[in-house]
Design an enzyme around this catalytic site. Sequence first.
Site, PDB file in Angstrom:
ATOM      1  N   ASP A  19    -107.928  36.708 -10.424  1.00 24.51           N
ATOM      2  CA  ASP A  19    -106.906  37.783 -10.715  1.00 24.51           C
ATOM      3  C   ASP A  19    -105.919  36.940 -11.257  1.00 24.51           C
ATOM      4  O   ASP A  19    -105.129  36.157 -11.077  1.00 24.51           O
ATOM      5  CB  ASP A  19    -106.144  38.111  -9.448  1.00 24.51           C
ATOM      6  CG  ASP A  19    -105.403  39.328  -9.377  1.00 24.51           C
ATOM      7  OD1 ASP A  19    -104.696  39.286 -10.484  1.00 24.51           O
ATOM      8  OD2 ASP A  19    -105.064  39.801  -8.228  1.00 24.51           O
ATOM      9  N   HIS A  20    -105.660  37.632 -12.676  1.00 24.38           N
ATOM     10  CA  HIS A  20    -104.628  36.997 -13.671  1.00 24.38           C
ATOM     11  C   HIS A  20    -103.344  37.099 -13.311  1.00 24.38           C
ATOM     12  O   HIS A  20    -102.361  36.478 -14.059  1.00 24.38           O
ATOM     13  CB  HIS A  20    -105.002  37.485 -14.927  1.00 24.38           C
ATOM     14  CG  HIS A  20    -104.760  36.445 -16.018  1.00 24.38           C
ATOM     15  ND1 HIS A  20    -104.053  35.320 -15.961  1.00 24.38           N
ATOM     16  CD2 HIS A  20    -105.313  36.226 -17.399  1.00 24.38           C
ATOM     17  CE1 HIS A  20    -104.037  34.572 -16.830  1.00 24.38           C
ATOM     18  NE2 HIS A  20    -104.842  35.095 -17.894  1.00 24.38           N
ATOM     19  N   ARG A  21    -103.089  38.016 -12.372  1.00 21.41           N
ATOM     20  CA  ARG A  21    -101.566  38.134 -11.937  1.00 21.41           C
ATOM     21  C   ARG A  21    -101.309  36.631 -11.025  1.00 21.41           C
ATOM     22  O   ARG A  21    -100.066  36.677 -10.669  1.00 21.41           O
ATOM     23  CB  ARG A  21    -101.507  39.501 -11.039  1.00 21.41           C
ATOM     24  CG  ARG A  21    -101.797  40.740 -11.782  1.00 21.41           C
ATOM     25  CD  ARG A  21    -101.863  41.936 -10.742  1.00 21.41           C
ATOM     26  NE  ARG A  21    -102.975  41.616  -9.671  1.00 21.41           N
ATOM     27  CZ  ARG A  21    -102.999  42.462  -8.539  1.00 21.41           C
ATOM     28  NH1 ARG A  21    -102.369  43.370  -8.647  1.00 21.41           N
ATOM     29  NH2 ARG A  21    -103.988  42.423  -7.849  1.00 21.41           N
ATOM     30  N   ALA A  38    -103.289  33.813 -10.901  1.00 18.41           N
ATOM     31  CA  ALA A  38    -103.610  32.373 -11.390  1.00 18.41           C
ATOM     32  C   ALA A  38    -103.680  32.368 -12.814  1.00 18.41           C
ATOM     33  O   ALA A  38    -104.110  33.548 -13.443  1.00 18.41           O
ATOM     34  CB  ALA A  38    -104.651  31.853 -10.596  1.00 18.41           C
TER      35      ALA A  38
END
Length: 407
Positions: A376-378, A380
């Site tokens: 999850d780029h939100r 990490a």
Amino acid sequence: MLQVKFHDVGEGITEGEVVDYLVEEGERVSIDQPLVEVQTDKMVAQLPSPTTGTIKEIIVEVGETVHVGTTLLHIEQENKQKREGVVEDPPETRSPQRNVPYRSVNTIQRVLATPYTRKIARDHNVNIEKITPTGPDGRVTEEDVYQHVKNKQLTTDEPYEQEVGSPSLNVAVHDEEELEYIPFRGIRKQIAKNMVKSLFTIPHVTHFDDIDVTNVMNIRQQLKRDGTAITVVAFFIKALVVALKDFPIFNAELDEQNERIILKKDYHIGMATDTESGLLVPVIHNVDQKSIIELHRNMKRLIKKANEGTLTYGETRYSTCTVSNVGPLGSTGATPIIHYPETALIAFHQAKKTPVVNEKDEIVIRQMMPLSMSFDHRVADGATAIQFTNRLKRLIEHPGQLLVELI
């Protein structure tokens, strides 16, 4: 007359799909006899009869989705023995009409929706009042918002127009009765809902790497010769937990409503498992407290139950990170979808003997396994994901270091 309702079969259950009735109208049943099977989030639950009596009316049809508290059928009771929580119809309120589980949308003055659902609508620039609700009491759900966005995208796509003068396409058009259909319900429908929710909610990024599994494979073969058979994935999962302790951001959950990231202190690893019914995710709980041989035994037991369709509700809940071992299927790479609301999913692919240049510039044959990690780029960033997989890679490539970490 007794009402048999769909009750909460496990913590957090709000709805399920009626997949099969095990009785018919007019049939006599005894107390605790299975009446109906309902597909919940990750399991099929059998609801038992609360009394001895006769099935008078089946209210909900197979294939319908019902919420907790919805009446499924009526039983004419033979005696006064019944389970707690069963509702008996008062004589003055009995009606031959079927139950209507939802209130008409027209009777609601203001759209019902949680703050989080409203935020999703705002993020997608959608007027929530124009969304058709499917939740109880006319409530707009997260899935309603996603479906509305999807429908809007489909209707705004420009239709294909064949160029003037171009040759017509020779396309065979079949009558509807000639087509073959597969029911879209049960586990397959639940998988679809979970995948759509994950993809619409989480900005996925996938990192790829290759791991030299030669040493851990050799240890596994040595143990097998000594009479102890352990699946290599048990080593991978143990290494994963050590890496998660060093990088707790990947054992986390994003709580958007409260604007915080929850770092989980438990290590419950889900195992994406391919079954005849579809994808199931049984969970090994407290992996950090189990030995490698215990992990092996837990994996075998849970995968067997998944294929038999006998997983309990608790055996599919509370995972903090998920792995997918698709190597035995021949997979060489993928971009896996995260098991919402987790932060990461790690997929292990097929290991192959590969020529590799070692530190002495010699060409040697090693067993190399591709790894793909969606995160999850939100929560990490890519650099953190690379550091995490490098840590996991070192532990797997050097099993001795893994053993030191476990002492």
